[in-house]
Design a protein around this motif. Sequence first.
Motif, PDB file in Angstrom:
ATOM      1  N   HIS A 161       5.246   3.643   1.916  1.00  0.00           N
ATOM      2  CA  HIS A 161       4.454   3.301   2.855  1.00  0.00           C
ATOM      3  C   HIS A 161       5.147   2.831   3.950  1.00  0.00           C
ATOM      4  CE1 HIS A 161       1.211   3.659  -0.113  1.00  0.00           C
ATOM      5  NE2 HIS A 161       1.992   3.283  -1.006  1.00  0.00           N
ATOM      6  N   GLY A 162       6.372   2.653   4.165  1.00  0.00           N
ATOM      7  CA  GLY A 162       6.849   2.043   5.209  1.00  0.00           C
ATOM      8  C   GLY A 162       6.351   0.669   5.703  1.00  0.00           C
ATOM      9  N   LEU A 163       6.133   0.383   6.796  1.00  0.00           N
ATOM     10  CA  LEU A 163       5.803  -0.953   7.038  1.00  0.00           C
ATOM     11  C   LEU A 163       4.189  -1.525   6.524  1.00  0.00           C
ATOM     12  CD1 LEU A 163       7.360  -1.665  10.557  1.00  0.00           C
ATOM     13  CD2 LEU A 163       8.110  -2.516   8.413  1.00  0.00           C
ATOM     14  N   HIS A 164       3.649  -0.397   6.049  1.00  0.00           N
ATOM     15  CA  HIS A 164       2.199  -0.624   5.845  1.00  0.00           C
ATOM     16  C   HIS A 164       2.438  -1.357   4.387  1.00  0.00           C
ATOM     17  CE1 HIS A 164       0.018   1.425   8.840  1.00  0.00           C
ATOM     18  NE2 HIS A 164       0.852   2.619   8.459  1.00  0.00           N
ATOM     19  N   PHE A 165       3.545  -1.156   3.756  1.00  0.00           N
ATOM     20  CA  PHE A 165       3.818  -1.950   2.619  1.00  0.00           C
ATOM     21  C   PHE A 165       3.388  -3.659   2.669  1.00  0.00           C
ATOM     22  CE2 PHE A 165       6.776  -4.211  -0.506  1.00  0.00           C
ATOM     23  CZ  PHE A 165       5.853  -3.804  -1.710  1.00  0.00           C
ATOM     24  N   LEU A 166       3.709  -4.062   3.910  1.00  0.00           N
ATOM     25  CA  LEU A 166       3.486  -5.561   4.094  1.00  0.00           C
ATOM     26  C   LEU A 166       2.077  -5.784   4.037  1.00  0.00           C
ATOM     27  CD1 LEU A 166       6.116  -5.993   6.957  1.00  0.00           C
ATOM     28  CD2 LEU A 166       6.471  -6.608   4.528  1.00  0.00           C
ATOM     29  N   ASN A 167       1.051  -4.726   4.219  1.00  0.00           N
ATOM     30  CA  ASN A 167      -0.184  -5.102   3.804  1.00  0.00           C
ATOM     31  C   ASN A 167      -0.569  -5.701   2.626  1.00  0.00           C
ATOM     32  OD1 ASN A 167      -0.947  -3.960   6.399  1.00  0.00           O
ATOM     33  ND2 ASN A 167      -1.617  -1.965   5.633  1.00  0.00           N
ATOM     34  N   LEU A 168       0.247  -5.520   1.749  1.00  0.00           N
ATOM     35  CA  LEU A 168       0.199  -6.229   0.262  1.00  0.00           C
ATOM     36  C   LEU A 168      -0.148  -7.717   0.541  1.00  0.00           C
ATOM     37  CD1 LEU A 168       0.457  -5.874  -2.618  1.00  0.00           C
ATOM     38  CD2 LEU A 168       2.785  -6.070  -2.453  1.00  0.00           C
ATOM     39  N   PHE A 169       0.468  -8.137   1.691  1.00  0.00           N
ATOM     40  CA  PHE A 169       0.499  -9.679   1.821  1.00  0.00           C
ATOM     41  C   PHE A 169      -0.475 -10.203   2.847  1.00  0.00           C
ATOM     42  CE2 PHE A 169       5.037  -8.522   1.415  1.00  0.00           C
ATOM     43  CZ  PHE A 169       5.232  -8.944   0.074  1.00  0.00           C
ATOM     44  N   VAL A 170      -1.336  -9.020   3.147  1.00  0.00           N
ATOM     45  CA  VAL A 170      -2.608  -9.580   3.878  1.00  0.00           C
ATOM     46  C   VAL A 170      -3.701  -9.038   3.425  1.00  0.00           C
ATOM     47  CG1 VAL A 170      -3.624  -9.417   6.448  1.00  0.00           C
ATOM     48  CG2 VAL A 170      -1.063  -8.929   6.094  1.00  0.00           C
ATOM     49  N   PRO A 171      -4.408  -9.819   2.509  1.00  0.00           N
ATOM     50  CA  PRO A 171      -5.678  -9.481   2.037  1.00  0.00           C
ATOM     51  C   PRO A 171      -6.641  -9.151   2.928  1.00  0.00           C
ATOM     52  CG  PRO A 171      -4.699 -11.434   0.937  1.00  0.00           C
ATOM     53  CD  PRO A 171      -4.163 -11.294   2.297  1.00  0.00           C
ATOM     54  N   LYS A 172      -7.568  -8.015   2.565  1.00  0.00           N
ATOM     55  CA  LYS A 172      -8.703  -7.894   3.610  1.00  0.00           C
ATOM     56  C   LYS A 172      -9.845  -9.009   3.576  1.00  0.00           C
ATOM     57  CE  LYS A 172      -8.094  -2.864   4.105  1.00  0.00           C
ATOM     58  NZ  LYS A 172      -7.170  -2.259   3.053  1.00  0.00           N
ATOM     59  N   GLY A 173     -10.618  -9.093   4.515  1.00  0.00           N
ATOM     60  CA  GLY A 173     -11.868  -9.969   4.466  1.00  0.00           C
ATOM     61  C   GLY A 173     -11.519 -11.426   4.417  1.00  0.00           C
ATOM     62  N   VAL A 174     -10.224 -11.706   4.781  1.00  0.00           N
ATOM     63  CA  VAL A 174     -10.080 -13.203   4.811  1.00  0.00           C
ATOM     64  C   VAL A 174     -10.115 -13.643   6.357  1.00  0.00           C
ATOM     65  CG1 VAL A 174      -8.097 -14.955   4.453  1.00  0.00           C
ATOM     66  CG2 VAL A 174      -8.247 -12.982   2.874  1.00  0.00           C
ATOM     67  N   PRO A 175     -11.050 -14.702   6.598  1.00  0.00           N
ATOM     68  CA  PRO A 175     -10.921 -15.295   7.564  1.00  0.00           C
ATOM     69  C   PRO A 175      -9.651 -15.596   8.377  1.00  0.00           C
ATOM     70  CG  PRO A 175     -12.356 -16.616   6.340  1.00  0.00           C
ATOM     71  CD  PRO A 175     -11.562 -15.567   5.592  1.00  0.00           C
ATOM     72  N   GLU A 186       0.974 -15.398  -0.526  1.00  0.00           N
ATOM     73  CA  GLU A 186       0.959 -14.169  -0.969  1.00  0.00           C
ATOM     74  C   GLU A 186       2.583 -13.799  -1.170  1.00  0.00           C
ATOM     75  OE1 GLU A 186      -0.973 -11.627  -2.167  1.00  0.00           O
ATOM     76  OE2 GLU A 186      -2.614 -12.614  -1.887  1.00  0.00           O
ATOM     77  N   VAL A 187       3.479 -14.316  -0.183  1.00  0.00           N
ATOM     78  CA  VAL A 187       4.662 -13.947   0.098  1.00  0.00           C
ATOM     79  C   VAL A 187       5.563 -14.854  -1.048  1.00  0.00           C
ATOM     80  CG1 VAL A 187       6.970 -13.961   1.374  1.00  0.00           C
ATOM     81  CG2 VAL A 187       4.644 -13.045   2.310  1.00  0.00           C
ATOM     82  N   LEU A 188       5.116 -15.968  -1.192  1.00  0.00           N
ATOM     83  CA  LEU A 188       5.722 -16.861  -2.048  1.00  0.00           C
ATOM     84  C   LEU A 188       5.621 -16.469  -3.415  1.00  0.00           C
ATOM     85  CD1 LEU A 188       5.563 -20.575  -0.663  1.00  0.00           C
ATOM     86  CD2 LEU A 188       7.652 -19.047  -0.936  1.00  0.00           C
ATOM     87  N   SER A 189       4.315 -15.998  -3.986  1.00  0.00           N
ATOM     88  CA  SER A 189       3.914 -15.380  -5.262  1.00  0.00           C
ATOM     89  C   SER A 189       4.309 -14.114  -5.403  1.00  0.00           C
ATOM     90  CB  SER A 189       2.511 -15.420  -5.141  1.00  0.00           C
ATOM     91  OG  SER A 189       2.050 -14.240  -4.900  1.00  0.00           O
ATOM     92  N   PHE A 190       4.816 -13.237  -4.289  1.00  0.00           N
ATOM     93  CA  PHE A 190       5.292 -12.141  -4.689  1.00  0.00           C
ATOM     94  C   PHE A 190       7.187 -12.383  -5.047  1.00  0.00           C
ATOM     95  CE2 PHE A 190       7.808  -8.411  -3.058  1.00  0.00           C
ATOM     96  CZ  PHE A 190       7.157  -7.243  -3.896  1.00  0.00           C
ATOM     97  N   HIS A 204      -0.196   1.170  -4.265  1.00  0.00           N
ATOM     98  CA  HIS A 204      -1.195   0.977  -3.600  1.00  0.00           C
ATOM     99  C   HIS A 204      -1.403  -0.476  -3.069  1.00  0.00           C
ATOM    100  CE1 HIS A 204      -2.574   3.622  -7.102  1.00  0.00           C
ATOM    101  NE2 HIS A 204      -2.912   4.412  -6.037  1.00  0.00           N
ATOM    102  N   PRO A 205      -0.590  -0.576  -1.944  1.00  0.00           N
ATOM    103  CA  PRO A 205      -0.319  -1.915  -1.171  1.00  0.00           C
ATOM    104  C   PRO A 205      -1.525  -2.664  -0.609  1.00  0.00           C
ATOM    105  CG  PRO A 205       0.755  -0.414  -0.131  1.00  0.00           C
ATOM    106  CD  PRO A 205       0.078   0.316  -1.065  1.00  0.00           C
ATOM    107  N   GLY A 206      -2.600  -1.532  -0.303  1.00  0.00           N
ATOM    108  CA  GLY A 206      -3.755  -2.149   0.428  1.00  0.00           C
ATOM    109  C   GLY A 206      -4.779  -2.739  -0.436  1.00  0.00           C
ATOM    110  N   HIS A 207      -4.425  -3.078  -1.746  1.00  0.00           N
ATOM    111  CA  HIS A 207      -5.509  -3.604  -2.669  1.00  0.00           C
ATOM    112  C   HIS A 207      -6.451  -2.386  -2.992  1.00  0.00           C
ATOM    113  CE1 HIS A 207      -3.619  -7.230  -3.594  1.00  0.00           C
ATOM    114  NE2 HIS A 207      -3.559  -7.486  -2.042  1.00  0.00           N
TER     115      HIS A 207
END
Lengths: 179, 250
Positions: free
Chosen positions: B137-151, B162-166, B247-250
Amino acid sequence: MAEPSTQTQAPAGQTSFPPFETQNFPSQIFWLVLTFALLFVLMWRVALPRIGSILAERSKRIADDLTAAQSFKEKSEAANAAYEKSLTDARARAQSIASATHARQAAEAEATNKRLEAELHERLAAAERSIAATRTAAMGNVGTIASDTASALVERLIGKAPADHEVANAVGDALKRRG
Amino acid sequence: MQIDPIHQFQITNLIPIASVGGHEIAFTNSALYMMIIVAAVSALFIGATTRRAVVPGRLQSIAEVFYEFVAKTVRDSAGTEGMKFFPFVFTLFMFVLFANVIGLIPYSFTVTSQLIITVMLALTVFFLVVGYGFWRHGLHFLNLFVPKGVPIYILPAIVVIEVLSFLTRPVSHSVRLFANMLAGHITLQVFAGFIIMLAGFGVIGMFGAALPLFMVVTLSALELLVAVLQAYVFAILTCIYLNDAIHPGH
């Protein structure tokens, strides 16, 4: 983690904890990498493809067998239907033959009956005719016999034969009176 | 010394082999048991399937059940694309399972009670996830740490968490297995030690020893469950982590 000990083996009873003894780490890593890689290659290249092919072959075989069973079932159903149909046809034919035979025999019997009946009627009529003729003839003779008898009786009684026409008249009157 | 519950984890050098850069490489009891694991797993999955029987025998049935079980686990938790990693997950599961179960045999050595082993396995999974994630996924893999729908105003905090838990995954992944095996074996050894100690106190002690004996029998059953369960947990966590890489985008 415990400090690396200078000894390769901690003597028993020492307070150090074996899983944390770092001097054992290199050889454990070495053997882990070796054995795990070996196992991975064996599973990846030999075991898993083989088991996968066994399972695929089995499911293919089962599917084939099911298809074959289905086609056999269809064939047997078709054969059964054909058998049923021929049986029904044969039964219908037998029925028609039987009814035709029955009708023919009934007609024949009827004809024979009529013929015999007509013959019997004829014979009966002939017999009646002959009886009537015989009776008429007999009735015709009655007057003559009565006249003869009467003249014979009169002759015996009076000793002299009566005239024929008198006797005939008397008999005729007597017969008329009797009806 | 017989009752020392730690003694069973002792690494003993059977054959010293070489010294590389000050580190000794030796054929140890640990190495021996790793080889036994490889031999046992190979015997089951290669030896028992040589006939390729359409109607399987007992061992081939077991091999097939394991195959289908692991395949289903991988497919359910990491999707069809996860089947790329099926050989790896399968090897990992079998290695850990056999290590745990063989370790339950009395007088044997439990490979998975060595922290370095579980750490190495967990790190392998970790780097596999990171490597595959970036490769796929290249840098899109980092989407793993950015959950969707968060204010947006709490997003930075979420990303840090997320990064720490990873990053702590390999720790929990490895320590869970290691600690379970270690604690179980120590408990068994301690209760077994009670039997010997009580039996030394004469007739009454002999009757008293029935209690820890019962405990050891019960715990052995429990430990068998734990051995199988922890192997399964290790494998399914691996699948879940690999799913993140796929599937890093959840």
